[in-house]
Design an enzyme around this catalytic site. Structure first.
Site, PDB file in Angstrom:
ATOM      1  N   ASP A  96       0.807  -1.226   0.000  1.00 31.20           N
ATOM      2  CA  ASP A  96       0.000   0.000   0.000  1.00 31.20           C
ATOM      3  C   ASP A  96       0.841   1.278   0.000  1.00 31.20           C
ATOM      4  O   ASP A  96       0.452   2.295   0.577  1.00 31.20           O
ATOM      5  CB  ASP A  96      -0.962   0.014   1.204  1.00 31.20           C
ATOM      6  CG  ASP A  96      -1.856  -1.202   1.210  1.00 31.20           C
ATOM      7  OD1 ASP A  96      -2.193  -1.691   0.123  1.00 31.20           O
ATOM      8  OD2 ASP A  96      -2.210  -1.672   2.315  1.00 31.20           O
ATOM      9  N   LYS A 142       1.751   2.058  -5.175  1.00 34.41           N
ATOM     10  CA  LYS A 142       2.277   1.474  -6.410  1.00 34.41           C
ATOM     11  C   LYS A 142       1.359   1.727  -7.600  1.00 34.41           C
ATOM     12  O   LYS A 142       1.819   2.059  -8.690  1.00 34.41           O
ATOM     13  CB  LYS A 142       2.475  -0.044  -6.232  1.00 34.41           C
ATOM     14  CG  LYS A 142       3.482  -0.396  -5.139  1.00 34.41           C
ATOM     15  CD  LYS A 142       3.557  -1.898  -4.913  1.00 34.41           C
ATOM     16  CE  LYS A 142       2.297  -2.503  -4.343  1.00 34.41           C
ATOM     17  NZ  LYS A 142       1.992  -2.115  -2.957  1.00 34.41           N
ATOM     18  N   GLY A 167      -4.593  -4.370  -3.751  1.00 33.96           N
ATOM     19  CA  GLY A 167      -5.586  -3.336  -4.051  1.00 33.96           C
ATOM     20  C   GLY A 167      -4.798  -2.108  -4.471  1.00 33.96           C
ATOM     21  O   GLY A 167      -4.171  -1.476  -3.630  1.00 33.96           O
ATOM     22  N   HIS A 168      -4.768  -1.816  -5.769  1.00 33.52           N
ATOM     23  CA  HIS A 168      -3.960  -0.708  -6.285  1.00 33.52           C
ATOM     24  C   HIS A 168      -4.887   0.423  -6.732  1.00 33.52           C
ATOM     25  O   HIS A 168      -5.658   0.258  -7.665  1.00 33.52           O
ATOM     26  CB  HIS A 168      -3.079  -1.184  -7.449  1.00 33.52           C
ATOM     27  CG  HIS A 168      -2.050  -2.196  -7.024  1.00 33.52           C
ATOM     28  ND1 HIS A 168      -1.151  -2.771  -7.873  1.00 33.52           N
ATOM     29  CD2 HIS A 168      -1.761  -2.705  -5.794  1.00 33.52           C
ATOM     30  CE1 HIS A 168      -0.363  -3.603  -7.204  1.00 33.52           C
ATOM     31  NE2 HIS A 168      -0.724  -3.590  -5.948  1.00 33.52           N
ATOM     32  N   GLN A 183       1.965  -6.097  -3.171  1.00 32.78           N
ATOM     33  CA  GLN A 183       2.453  -6.198  -1.784  1.00 32.78           C
ATOM     34  C   GLN A 183       3.748  -5.385  -1.638  1.00 32.78           C
ATOM     35  O   GLN A 183       3.876  -4.355  -2.273  1.00 32.78           O
ATOM     36  CB  GLN A 183       2.644  -7.661  -1.367  1.00 32.78           C
ATOM     37  CG  GLN A 183       1.341  -8.435  -1.204  1.00 32.78           C
ATOM     38  CD  GLN A 183       0.737  -8.920  -2.501  1.00 32.78           C
ATOM     39  OE1 GLN A 183       1.389  -9.582  -3.283  1.00 32.78           O
ATOM     40  NE2 GLN A 183      -0.523  -8.609  -2.764  1.00 32.78           N
TER      41      GLN A 183
HETATM   42  P1  GDP Z   1      -0.822   0.305  -3.564  1.00 34.46           P
HETATM   43  O1  GDP Z   1      -1.408  -0.972  -3.075  1.00 34.46           O
HETATM   44  O2  GDP Z   1       0.652   0.372  -3.323  1.00 34.46           O
HETATM   45  O3  GDP Z   1      -1.178   0.627  -4.989  1.00 34.46           O
HETATM   46  O4  GDP Z   1      -1.452   1.464  -2.657  1.00 34.46           O
HETATM   47  P2  GDP Z   1      -3.019   1.593  -2.232  1.00 34.46           P
HETATM   48  O5  GDP Z   1      -3.786   2.017  -3.413  1.00 34.46           O
HETATM   49  O6  GDP Z   1      -3.470   0.392  -1.497  1.00 34.46           O
HETATM   50  O7  GDP Z   1      -2.909   2.735  -1.147  1.00 34.46           O
HETATM   51  C1  GDP Z   1      -2.374   3.996  -1.435  1.00 34.46           C
HETATM   52  C2  GDP Z   1      -3.447   5.053  -1.126  1.00 34.46           C
HETATM   53  O8  GDP Z   1      -2.842   6.328  -1.032  1.00 34.46           O
HETATM   54  C3  GDP Z   1      -4.499   5.191  -2.204  1.00 34.46           C
HETATM   55  O9  GDP Z   1      -5.710   5.564  -1.606  1.00 34.46           O
HETATM   56  C4  GDP Z   1      -3.958   6.316  -3.083  1.00 34.46           C
HETATM   57  O10 GDP Z   1      -4.983   7.016  -3.766  1.00 34.46           O
HETATM   58  C5  GDP Z   1      -3.325   7.198  -2.051  1.00 34.46           C
HETATM   59  N1  GDP Z   1      -2.145   7.952  -2.489  1.00 34.46           N
HETATM   60  C6  GDP Z   1      -1.174   7.582  -3.355  1.00 34.46           C
HETATM   61  N2  GDP Z   1      -0.194   8.524  -3.401  1.00 34.46           N
HETATM   62  C7  GDP Z   1      -0.566   9.492  -2.525  1.00 34.46           C
HETATM   63  C8  GDP Z   1       0.046  10.711  -2.085  1.00 34.46           C
HETATM   64  O11 GDP Z   1       1.138  11.096  -2.493  1.00 34.46           O
HETATM   65  N3  GDP Z   1      -0.631  11.441  -1.153  1.00 34.46           N
HETATM   66  C9  GDP Z   1      -1.838  11.049  -0.651  1.00 34.46           C
HETATM   67  N4  GDP Z   1      -2.414  11.823   0.261  1.00 34.46           N
HETATM   68  N5  GDP Z   1      -2.429   9.915  -1.040  1.00 34.46           N
HETATM   69  C10 GDP Z   1      -1.798   9.135  -1.955  1.00 34.46           C
HETATM   70  P1  IMO Z   2      -0.940  -4.235  -2.203  1.00 31.43           P
HETATM   71  O1  IMO Z   2      -0.475  -4.800  -3.524  1.00 31.43           O
HETATM   72  C1  IMO Z   2      -0.941  -4.638   2.142  1.00 31.43           C
HETATM   73  C2  IMO Z   2      -0.944  -8.735   3.733  1.00 31.43           C
HETATM   74  C3  IMO Z   2      -2.172  -9.189   4.470  1.00 31.43           C
HETATM   75  C4  IMO Z   2      -1.533 -10.144   5.465  1.00 31.43           C
HETATM   76  C5  IMO Z   2      -0.426 -10.799   4.645  1.00 31.43           C
HETATM   77  C6  IMO Z   2      -0.792 -12.146   4.040  1.00 31.43           C
HETATM   78  O2  IMO Z   2      -2.233  -3.521  -2.287  1.00 31.43           O
HETATM   79  O3  IMO Z   2       0.142  -3.437  -1.564  1.00 31.43           O
HETATM   80  P2  IMO Z   2      -2.356 -12.846   2.008  1.00 31.43           P
HETATM   81  O4  IMO Z   2      -3.804 -12.592   1.754  1.00 31.43           O
HETATM   82  O5  IMO Z   2      -1.447 -12.296   0.952  1.00 31.43           O
HETATM   83  O6  IMO Z   2      -2.061 -14.283   2.327  1.00 31.43           O
HETATM   84  O7  IMO Z   2      -2.041 -12.038   3.383  1.00 31.43           O
HETATM   85  O8  IMO Z   2      -0.133  -9.879   3.601  1.00 31.43           O
HETATM   86  N1  IMO Z   2      -1.202  -8.217   2.359  1.00 31.43           N
HETATM   87  C7  IMO Z   2      -1.152  -6.916   2.032  1.00 31.43           C
HETATM   88  N2  IMO Z   2      -0.966  -5.823   2.794  1.00 31.43           N
HETATM   89  N3  IMO Z   2      -1.082  -4.519   0.804  1.00 31.43           N
HETATM   90  C8  IMO Z   2      -1.244  -5.613   0.019  1.00 31.43           C
HETATM   91  O9  IMO Z   2      -1.244  -5.554  -1.325  1.00 31.43           O
HETATM   92  C9  IMO Z   2      -1.327  -6.877   0.640  1.00 31.43           C
HETATM   93  N4  IMO Z   2      -1.512  -8.134   0.184  1.00 31.43           N
HETATM   94  C10 IMO Z   2      -1.419  -8.936   1.248  1.00 31.43           C
HETATM   95  O10 IMO Z   2      -2.828  -8.116   5.106  1.00 31.43           O
HETATM   96  O11 IMO Z   2      -0.922  -9.415   6.493  1.00 31.43           O
HETATM   97 MG    MG Z   3      -2.937  -1.644  -1.795  1.00 28.99          MG
END
Ligand code: GDP
Ligand code: IMO
Ligand code: MG
Length: 422
Positions: free
Chosen positions: A13, A16, A40-41, A221
Site C-alpha cells: 500500500d 504502487k 488493491g492498487h 504487496q
Molecule cells: P498500492 O497498493 O501500493 O497501490 O497502494 P493503495 O492504493 O493500497 O494505497 C495507497 C493510497 O494512497 C491510495 O488511496 C492512493 O490514492 C493514495 N495515495 C497515493 N499517493 C498518494 C500521495 O502522495 N498522497 C496522498 N495523500 N495519497 C496518496
Molecule cells: P498491495 O499490492 C498490504 C498482507 C495481508 C496479510 C499478509 C498475508 O495492495 O500493496 P495474504 O492474503 O497475501 O495471504 O495475506 O499480507 N497483504 C497486504 N498488505 N497490501 C497488500 O497488497 C497486501 N496483500 C497482502 O494483510 O498481512
Molecule cells: Mg494496496
C-alpha cells in the site's frame, strides 16, 4: 529497451498503483508478476477512483498492453468481475493478456484460507483471498493453470478432482463441504469469458523487449511481505522483491534496467506481525486519518507508524532499488516533528540489520532520529525546490538511509500531484 521493475519497499500500500499509472505515460507494456487479488492498487484520475486487484495499473493508458503474468495467482470469477466492471466504466480491456501458466484460484482455496485463519493460534491476518493455499497447490504440483481455461472439458475434470479432495479435508475437520455443482457453474461461465485473453505471455513480453519497447513490471504487496525476505511467517506467499519479476514474468535478469522502489514517507501495515515503529497513539491515528489508511481490498484500518530505515533499507538492498518514488509526503504536512528509525536495539545491542526472526523483531526498540516538520501544505508543490526546506531535508535523509536516489515525489493521490526530481 530493457525492462523496468516497480516494487513496494514496505508492507504494501505504498502507492504502487498511482506510480504505475504515472510511469505508463512512456511505457508500452505493464506486467503483473506475482500475488493475486490480495492486492488493491488505487488510481485516481480526475474525479474517478479505481481500485485494481488483478488488472495491471497500465489499463488507463490506451494502447498499453496489460499482462497478467505467469507468477500471478488468478481468482477466476474475480478477474471476470473486475474486467466487466472496468468495461462498464468505459475502459477498453482488449489489451489484457492472461498467462497460460498463471495459477488459478478457486473457492476451495478461499475457504481453506479462511478456515486456516479462523483456526490458527498465530493468525497472519490474510486477506482471505486464497493466496496461500493457491501457491501451496502450485508448489505441491496440483494447481490448475490459465491454459485450462481454453479447454473446459479438461478444466472441469481437474476442478472436480481438486474440489473433491478439498471437500474431503473440510469434512474431516468438521467444516461444511462446498457445493461443487454450483461452483463449477460459476467457473464455467468465467472460463468462457476469460479464455480469449489467455496467451503465452512470456513470448509477448520478450517480443516487446526484442522490439525495443518499454516494459514495466508492476509489483504487488511489498518487500517486507516477501515469502523469503519478509517478516516470516507474517508475509504473503510470493516473491515480492524485484527478483520475482524475472521468474514471474519470464524476463531475463540481464534485461532489467531500473528498479523503482515505492516508499511511503511513513510506514503502514495491514494484518498481523511485528511493526517496530508502530504508533498506537494520537500520531498513529493522525497518520491513519490524514492518509486515509484503510485497506483498498478489505477496508481494514491500516496500522500506522514512523518511517523505518532499517526495514525499508533491507528491502531496497535486496531489490537493488536505484530510483525511489516517495509517496504521501503531504500526509506529514501538519506534524511539528518527524521521527525516523535509524537502528534497532536488541538485547542491549544496537544493530542496523533486520533480524530474521519475527520474535526478535517484536522485541526490538527503535532508535529514532528526530527531524523538524514543515507545517505547511506540500499538495501543490510541483518541484523539489518548491518544497519547504524541512521537507527537502526529510526526503534527502530517507534517501541517504536507504542508499537510493529520490526520482519522483508524490504529494497527493491524483496523477498531477507528482513531480520528478532531477
Ligand atoms: P498500492 O497498493 O501500493 O497501490 O497502494 P493503495 O492504493 O493500497 O494505497 C495507497 C493510497 O494512497 C491510495 O488511496 C492512493 O490514492 C493514495 N495515495 C497515493 N499517493 C498518494 C500521495 O502522495 N498522497 C496522498 N495523500 N495519497 C496518496
Ligand atoms: P498491495 O499490492 C498490504 C498482507 C495481508 C496479510 C499478509 C498475508 O495492495 O500493496 P495474504 O492474503 O497475501 O495471504 O495475506 O499480507 N497483504 C497486504 N498488505 N497490501 C497488500 O497488497 C497486501 N496483500 C497482502 O494483510 O498481512
Ligand atoms: Mg494496496
Amino acid at each position: 529497451m530493457p525492462a523496468d521493475i516497480l516494487i513496494g519497499t514496505q508492507w504494501g500500500d505504498e502507492g504502487k498503483g498511482k506510480l504505475i499509472d504515472v510511469l505508463t505515460r512512456n511505457v508500452d507494456m505493464v506486467v503483473r508478476f506475482q500475488g493475486g487479488n490480495n492486492a488493491g492498487h488505487t488510481v485516481e484520475i480526475g474525479d474517478q477512483k479505481y481500485v485494481l486487484h488483478l488488472v495491471p495499473s497500465g489499463i488507463f493508458r490506451p494502447g498499453v498492453k496489460c499482462i497478467i503474468g505467469n507468477g500471478v495467482v488468478v481468482d477466476v470469477p474475480g478477474l471476470m468481475a473486475e474486467m466487466k466492471d472496468l468495461t462498464r466504466r468505459g475502459l477498453d480491456v482488449s489489451n489484457i493478456e492472461l498467462s497460460d501458466r498463471a495459477q488459478l484460484i478457486f473457492e476451495y482455496h478461499k475457504r481453506a484460507d479462511a478456515i486456516g485463519e479462523d483456526g490458527a493460534t498465530v493468525k497472519i491476518g490474510t486477506t482471505r483471498r486464497g493466496i496461500g493455499p493457491a501457491y501451496s497447490d502450485k508448489a505441491d504440483r496440483c494447481g490448475i493453470r490459465g491454459i485450462e481455461l481454453t479447454r473446459p472439458e479438461h478444466l472441469e475434470k481437474l476442478f472436480r478432482a481438486q474440489a473433491a479432495k478439498y471437500n474431503r479435508r473440510f469434512k474431516a475437520i468438521g467444516q461444511p463441504e462446498m457445493d461443487i455443482e454450483q461452483e463449477w457453474a460459476r467457473i464455467r461461465e468465467a472460463a468462457a469469458y476469460l479464455a480469449p485473453f489467455v496467451r503465452n505471455t512470456v513470448y509477448s513480453v520478450n517480443a516487446m523487449l526484442s522490439a525495443g519497447k518499454n516494459v514495466l513490471c508492476e509489483g504487488a504487496q511489498g518487500g517486507l511481505l516477501d515469502i523469503d525476505h519478509g517478516t516470516y511467517p507474517f508475509v504473503t506467499s510470493s516473491s515480492t522483491v524485484s527478483g520475482g519479476a524475472c521468474s514471474g514474468a519470464g524476463i531475463p535478469p540481464r534485461e532489467v534496467r531500473d528498479v523503482w522502489g515505492v516508499l511511503k514517507a511513513y510506514t503502514t501495515r495491514v494484518g498481523e506481525g511485528p511493526f517496530p515503529t508502530e504508533q498506537l497513539n494520537a500520531t498513529g491515528e493522525a497518520l491513519r486519518n490524514v492518509g486515509g489508511e484503510f485497506g483498498a481490498t478489505t477496508g481494514r484500518p491500516r496500522r500506522c507508524g514512523w518511517f523505518d530505515a532499517v526495514a525499508s533499507g533491507y528491502s531496497c538492498m535486496i531489490s537493488g532499488v536505484n530510483k525511489l518514488a516517495v509517496t504521501k509526503l503531504d500526509v506529514l504536512d501538519d506534524l511539528p516533528e518527524l521521527k525516523v528509525c535509524v537502528a534497532y536495539e536488541l538485547d542491549g545491542k544496537k544493530t542496523t540489520q533486520l533480524p530474521a526472526s519475527a520474535l526478535d523483531l517484536e522485541r526490538v526498540k527503535p532508535v529514532y532520529e528526530t527531524l523538524p516538520g514543515w507545517q505547511c501544505s506540500t499538495a501543490d508543490a510541483r518541484s523539489f525546490e518548491a518544497l519547504p526546506v524541512n521537507a527537502q531535508k526529510y526526503l534527502r535523509r530517507l534517501a541517504e538511509l536507504v542508499h537510493a536516489e529520490v526520482a519522483i515525489v508524490s504529494v497527493g493521490p491524483r496523477r498531477d500531484q507528482t513531480f520528478e526530481v532531477r
